[in-house]
Design a protein around this motif. Structure first.
Motif, short mmCIF file in Angstrom:
data_model
loop_
_atom_site.label_atom_id
_atom_site.label_comp_id
_atom_site.label_asym_id
_atom_site.label_seq_id
_atom_site.Cartn_x
_atom_site.Cartn_y
_atom_site.Cartn_z
N ILE A 1 0.74 -1.01 -0.04
CA ILE A 1 0.07 0.08 -0.23
C ILE A 1 0.79 1.42 0.11
N PHE A 2 1.86 1.38 0.88
CA PHE A 2 2.59 2.59 1.00
C PHE A 2 3.67 2.74 0.19
N VAL A 3 4.37 1.56 -0.41
CA VAL A 3 5.39 1.62 -1.57
C VAL A 3 4.72 2.56 -2.70
N LYS A 4 3.38 1.84 -2.98
CA LYS A 4 2.76 2.61 -3.97
C LYS A 4 2.48 4.12 -3.79
N LYS A 5 1.95 4.48 -2.68
CA LYS A 5 1.38 5.62 -2.20
C LYS A 5 2.95 6.81 -2.44
N MET A 6 4.08 6.11 -1.96
CA MET A 6 5.02 7.04 -2.31
C MET A 6 5.60 7.31 -3.65
N ILE A 7 5.51 6.26 -4.27
CA ILE A 7 6.29 6.27 -5.78
C ILE A 7 5.30 6.72 -6.95
N ARG A 8 4.17 7.07 -6.87
CA ARG A 8 3.13 7.38 -7.57
C ARG A 8 3.55 8.82 -8.46
N PRO A 9 4.32 9.58 -7.90
CA PRO A 9 4.76 11.00 -8.67
C PRO A 9 5.77 10.26 -9.67
N TYR A 10 6.47 9.11 -9.34
CA TYR A 10 7.39 8.56 -10.51
C TYR A 10 7.03 7.89 -11.40
N ILE A 11 5.83 7.37 -11.40
CA ILE A 11 5.22 6.45 -12.15
C ILE A 11 3.92 6.80 -13.40
N HIS A 12 3.51 7.92 -12.64
CA HIS A 12 2.31 8.50 -13.47
C HIS A 12 2.78 9.68 -14.34
N GLU A 13 2.41 9.58 -15.45
CA GLU A 13 2.63 10.63 -16.17
C GLU A 13 1.27 11.57 -16.37
N THR A 14 1.42 12.91 -17.05
CA THR A 14 0.43 13.63 -17.11
C THR A 14 -0.87 12.77 -18.17
N SER A 15 -0.28 12.19 -19.15
CA SER A 15 -1.47 11.62 -19.91
C SER A 15 -2.17 10.42 -19.06
N THR A 16 -1.46 9.80 -18.08
CA THR A 16 -1.96 8.72 -17.75
C THR A 16 -3.09 9.26 -16.64
N ILE A 17 -2.80 10.50 -16.21
CA ILE A 17 -3.95 10.98 -15.11
C ILE A 17 -5.30 11.15 -15.91
N ARG A 18 -4.88 11.70 -17.11
CA ARG A 18 -6.21 11.97 -17.95
C ARG A 18 -7.12 10.86 -18.55
N GLN A 19 -6.13 9.63 -18.38
CA GLN A 19 -6.70 8.44 -18.78
C GLN A 19 -7.63 7.92 -17.57
N LYS B 1 -9.18 9.83 -15.52
CA LYS B 1 -10.35 10.55 -15.33
C LYS B 1 -11.61 9.82 -16.04
N LYS B 2 -10.99 9.54 -17.18
CA LYS B 2 -11.92 8.97 -18.35
C LYS B 2 -12.69 7.44 -17.90
N ALA B 3 -11.64 6.72 -16.94
CA ALA B 3 -11.86 5.33 -16.42
C ALA B 3 -12.74 5.42 -15.27
N ARG B 4 -13.25 6.49 -14.84
CA ARG B 4 -14.01 6.50 -13.64
C ARG B 4 -15.18 5.58 -13.44
N VAL B 5 -15.32 4.96 -12.39
CA VAL B 5 -16.40 3.81 -12.27
C VAL B 5 -17.37 4.18 -10.98
N ALA B 6 -16.75 4.96 -10.26
CA ALA B 6 -17.44 5.56 -8.88
C ALA B 6 -16.61 6.77 -8.49
N ALA C 1 -11.13 2.13 -13.28
CA ALA C 1 -10.89 0.75 -13.98
C ALA C 1 -10.37 1.16 -15.32
N LEU C 2 -8.84 0.88 -15.28
CA LEU C 2 -8.14 0.72 -16.46
C LEU C 2 -7.17 -0.35 -16.71
N ASP C 3 -7.52 -0.80 -17.90
CA ASP C 3 -6.74 -2.15 -18.46
C ASP C 3 -7.02 -3.15 -17.64
N ASP C 4 -8.33 -3.65 -17.30
CA ASP C 4 -8.37 -4.85 -16.42
C ASP C 4 -7.83 -4.62 -14.98
#
Length: 834
Positions: free
Chosen positions: A316-334, A336-341, A346-349
């Motif tokens: 849980i907390f490794v992922k929470k820390m490394i988010r800025p290093y793995i998420h590009e701006t384009s991914t963040i836009r994706q 938003k389009k994949a919001r289920v609630a 839900a993105l790519d299964d």
């Protein structure tokens, strides 16, 4: 006289360096011998800190001794010599285990006034001669950054530095370099550590006998969390992030789990007298006693729970820390389009959640899952966090049960059950599983704890590989499939009690099924299936599945054809959930034969006799096109084979194939089959030394054995082994088979330990056969010994069924009733055990 004074006395007497090293060696040995006593009063991290400080003192005294030897009475001030001794890795963290290597960094700065190399060399030789297990590195301060770029392990070790002794100037210079290293391309370092962790976790997967250091949820996972926190935030301990990155309570649970692993690892090292990081079954009693656990099972359960907690917290907390290093701006836009609630994506299964949201009621989370397409979802640690810290009322309300039923009705339940397990809420949602949470199963059969095995069984149910069973499952009704999922998940819920777990489980499933709104009729079927969930496996492995008595007894318990089909599917899921390769071709064949035989019983309006069954098989053989092409004499000989059991054991096509092969036999012939496992078939007219063959091949585990008289004096032997073709030498095997036709060949068979209570003989098994059962300790050469004994008594074996676990064997032999054999059963038993 303390150690310092003894060293000074030796120096005054002009003692050699070797004599001084032996004094240190004696001191270290005495100290190591004292650790068990220290451990009694100080365990966990406190013990490791004391151990670290003791080593610090020894290493410091060694360094001072070297300076005294070099400078005599003109020793300069400590800070004047540009050398610093620095602890790295677990030694740097003050978490060094007793028999682990001591990771030491010697840093220096060049100075013309001192022969730096001579000082360092003399110190290292003294440490080695004294018996210290050093894993050392020597670097000039200005070279540290370059060294860190050359090797990921070196850079990682620089994350955990601590001054032992030496120049504070060199130490401060080192700290500045370490800070620069930490800030040098952190993204590449972090992603490399994540990849390294994935490989390690694949090499050391979840296990009931875990590697405390390397396994999933082990100490190395906790280290990973610290390395990333150190790289990103510059903290010197994880506690500094408590209240910010994670809650105080979450960190406390993590720290308690970590403390237990420290205690267990130290205990393992003390008991083994060497570096031992695996909590093996044979070590558990001693570790349990040393740590003061009430039972061995309690220790194992607590260790498994601790590793689950560390794995959960780290993911849980490794992922929470490394988010800025793995998420590009384009991914963040994706996203938003994949919001289920709100807050869920839900993105790519794969399912994600926003870390910013606080804990939500579990019903909200379950409702979100039900909005998703019915497929095999994966989930991100961000979603794991939401379920880990969700709000659950205890006991759960009827709305929760309603939502759970809808999840059970879906085609793909496994991803969600695994999510509930990984987040720790499975026993809260499904209360019958509370007592079996992280409960180990050291029975020589199961590879996983009870709850994890049940989840793996659900996975097997939803991904059936056997085409016949898959058809049965798909043809069952929706209500039966719902029932099967509940039964598969709860079939072992009764374990951990003194009573029979099947009986307890049958009682536990009833209230849960009613909460789900399952009808009384189907609830009764669920209880019946749980009560008899081991029935087919037990009968297939231990009894004669072609015996009328066996089949009618089984069906009297199962009651109906529809129950039999569900029990067959349940058995498939249960066996597949045990571990890799447990459901093999042997198991599949036995269970299918048992199922088919039971179906014959079910579909006969009158009681089917062996004679009727034999006649039906003969008619099926006669209808084969190949049968009509063989000579009429061979047809008669085939149908005249005396043994009913031979016809029950083989399909019509197999019977015809064996008969055709046998007709060309002069003295003997044999053939090997190696497609899935090793099978030896032998056809012979002359005598055959079976005991010799089995004795020579006792390094291979026998799965089953058949012996039948065919026609024209030809006997047929078939021996199936569990082994693949790469586990033996074909040329050697052929030589052993050839030698077995020499009746003068002898082999010294070690007498196995068999006791009278291990043996039963049932002379009422059938008209033609008696059954010999041996339930004894698993011993190499046991089968060869039994066969030799029966041969010496002139008793013919018709077939043998071999079933073994790590500790016990259940061997079943059908013996041809001859002369007064059944009047001499006591003699047979006495001969076997004498």
């Amino acid at each position: 006289m303390n150690l310092s004074m003894q060293i000074e006395d030796l120096i005054e007497k002009n003692a050699t360096d070797f004599e001084i090293s032996q004094l240190f060696k004696t001191h270290i040995s005495t100290y190591m011998d004292s650790l068990p006593e220290t451990f009694k009063s100080s365990q966990g991290k406190d013990f490791l800190v004391k151990h670290t400080k003791a080593l610090d003192n020894t290493i410091t005294l060694m360094y001072k001794t070297v300076l005294r030897l070099i400078f005599d009475n003109y020793m300069p001030m400590r800070g004047s010599i540009p050398i610093a001794l620095i602890a790295l890795g677990s030694y740097g963290r003050e978490q060094l285990s007793i028999h682990s290597d001591i990771d030491l960094l010697v840093v220096y700065e060049e100075c013309e006034g001192y022969n730096i190399n001579a000082i360092i060399e003399k110190f290292l030789y003294l440490a080695w001669d004294a018996g210290l297990k050093l894993g050392h590195r020597v670097h000039e301060v200005q070279d540290l950054a370059k060294a860190s770029r050359e090797d990921l392990t070196i850079r990682t070790s620089f994350m955990e530095t601590r001054l032992i002794y030496g120049s504070t100037f060199a130490w401060h210079a080192t700290q500045r370099q370490v800070d620069l290293i930490r800030q040098d391309d952190p993204k590449t370092f972090i992603l490399a550590k994540i990849e390294e962790a994935h490989k390690r976790r694949a090499k050391y997967p979840f296990s009931m006998q875990p590697n405390i250091k390397e396994s999933v949820g082990g100490l190395r996972d906790a280290n990973l969390l610290f390395w990333i926190a150190r790289t990103i935030y510059g903290v010197s301990m994880l506690k500094q992030l408590s209240g910010d990155l994670y809650s105080d309570n979450a960190y406390k649970e993590f720290a308690v789990a970590l403390e237990l692993l420290f205690r267990v690892r130290s205990a393992l090292h003390l008991i083994a007298g060497k570096q031992q990081d695996y909590l093996r079954l044979e070590h558990i009693p001693a570790v349990s006693r040393l740590l003061g656990f009430r039972t061995d099972q309690k220790l194992s359960t607590d260790v498994l729970k601790a590793q689950w907690r560390i794995n959960n917290f780290t993911k849980i907390f490794v992922k929470k820390m490394i988010r800025p290093y793995i998420h590009e701006t384009s991914t963040i836009r994706q996203y938003k389009k994949a919001r289920v609630a709100p807050g869920f994506y839900a993105l790519d299964d794969r399912l994600f959640s926003a870390y910013g949201h606080g804990p939500r009621p579990v019903n909200t989370l379950l409702e979100m899952l039900l909005t998703l397409d019915d497929r095999e979802w994966l989930y991100d640690p961000s979603l794991l966090a939401q379920f880990t810290y969700t709000i659950i009322d205890t006991p759960v309300d009827e709305e929760t049960y309603r939502l759970l039923r809808k999840l059970f009705e879906r085609k793909n339940l496994y991803p969600f059950v695994k999510l509930f397990y990984d987040s720790g809420i499975l026993p809260k949602l499904i209360s019958p599983l509370k007592r079996v949470s992280h409960l180990p199963q050291f029975d020589g059969y199961h590879n996983f704890p009870v709850d994890y095995h049940s989840i793996e069984s659900i996975k097997a149910l939803e991904s059936i590989k056997d085409p016949f069973i898959e058809v049965l499952y798909k043809r069952s009704t929706a209500e039966e499939r719902l029932l099967l999922k509940v039964v598969v998940l709860l079939h072992d819920a009764g374990k951990g009690r003194q009573q029979d777990h099947s009986e307890v489980g049958a009682r536990l499933i009833v209230p849960f099924a009613r909460h789900l709104g399952i009808s009384e009729q189907m609830t009764d079927r669920a209880a019946l299936l749980v009560k008899h969930h081991v029935l087919m496996s037990r009968v297939a492995q231990r009894e004669d599945i072609h015996s009328e008595k066996t089949l009618y007894k089984l069906m009297s318990l199962v009651k109906t054809e529809s129950n039999l089909k569900l029990l067959y599917i349940l058995t498939y899921a249960d066996v597949n959930g045990v571990g890799p390769d447990v459901y093999n071709s042997f198991t599949a064949k036995l269970l299918r034969e048992l199922f088919d035989a039971c179906m014959e019983i079910v579909q006969q309006s009158d009681r089917i006799t062996d004679a009727k069954k034999r006649l039906a098989i003969e008619k099926r053989i006669q209808k084969l096109p190949e049968f009509k092409t063989i000579p009429r004499l061979l047809q008669k000989k085939t149908l005249a084979i005396e043994s009913n059991y031979f016809f029950f054991k083989h399909s019509p096509a197999e019977i015809l194939s064996i008969a055709q092969y046998a007709k060309s036999v002069n003295e003997y012939t044999y053939r090997f089959h190696t497609k899935e496992h090793l099978t030896i078939e032998i056809f012979r007219r002359k005598k055959f030394n079976l005991a010799y063959l089995l004795g020579k091949l006792s390094y291979l585990d026998v799965a089953s054995m058949e012996i039948f008289t065919l026609f024209d004096g030809i006997k047929y032997f078939k021996i199936d082994f569990f082994h693949q073709s790469e586990q033996y030498e074909p040329a050697t095997l052929e030589e052993i088979v050839q030698e077995s036709f020499n009746m003068d060949q002898q082999i010294n068979l070690k007498k196995p330990k068999i006791f009278e209570k291990d043996i039963t003989i049932d002379c009422e098994h059938s008209k033609s056969y008696a059954q010999l059962d041996i339930y004894a300790a698993n011993q190499r050469g046991l089968l060869a010994y039994v066969v030799k004994t029966l041969e010496d008594l002139n008793i013919n074996i018709a077939t043998a069924k071999i079933h073994s676990t790590k500790n016990r064997v259940r061997d079943h032999f059908l013996l041809e009733k001859q002369a007064d054999m059944c009047h001499n059963t006591e003699q047979i038993i006495t001969t076997l055990i004498k």
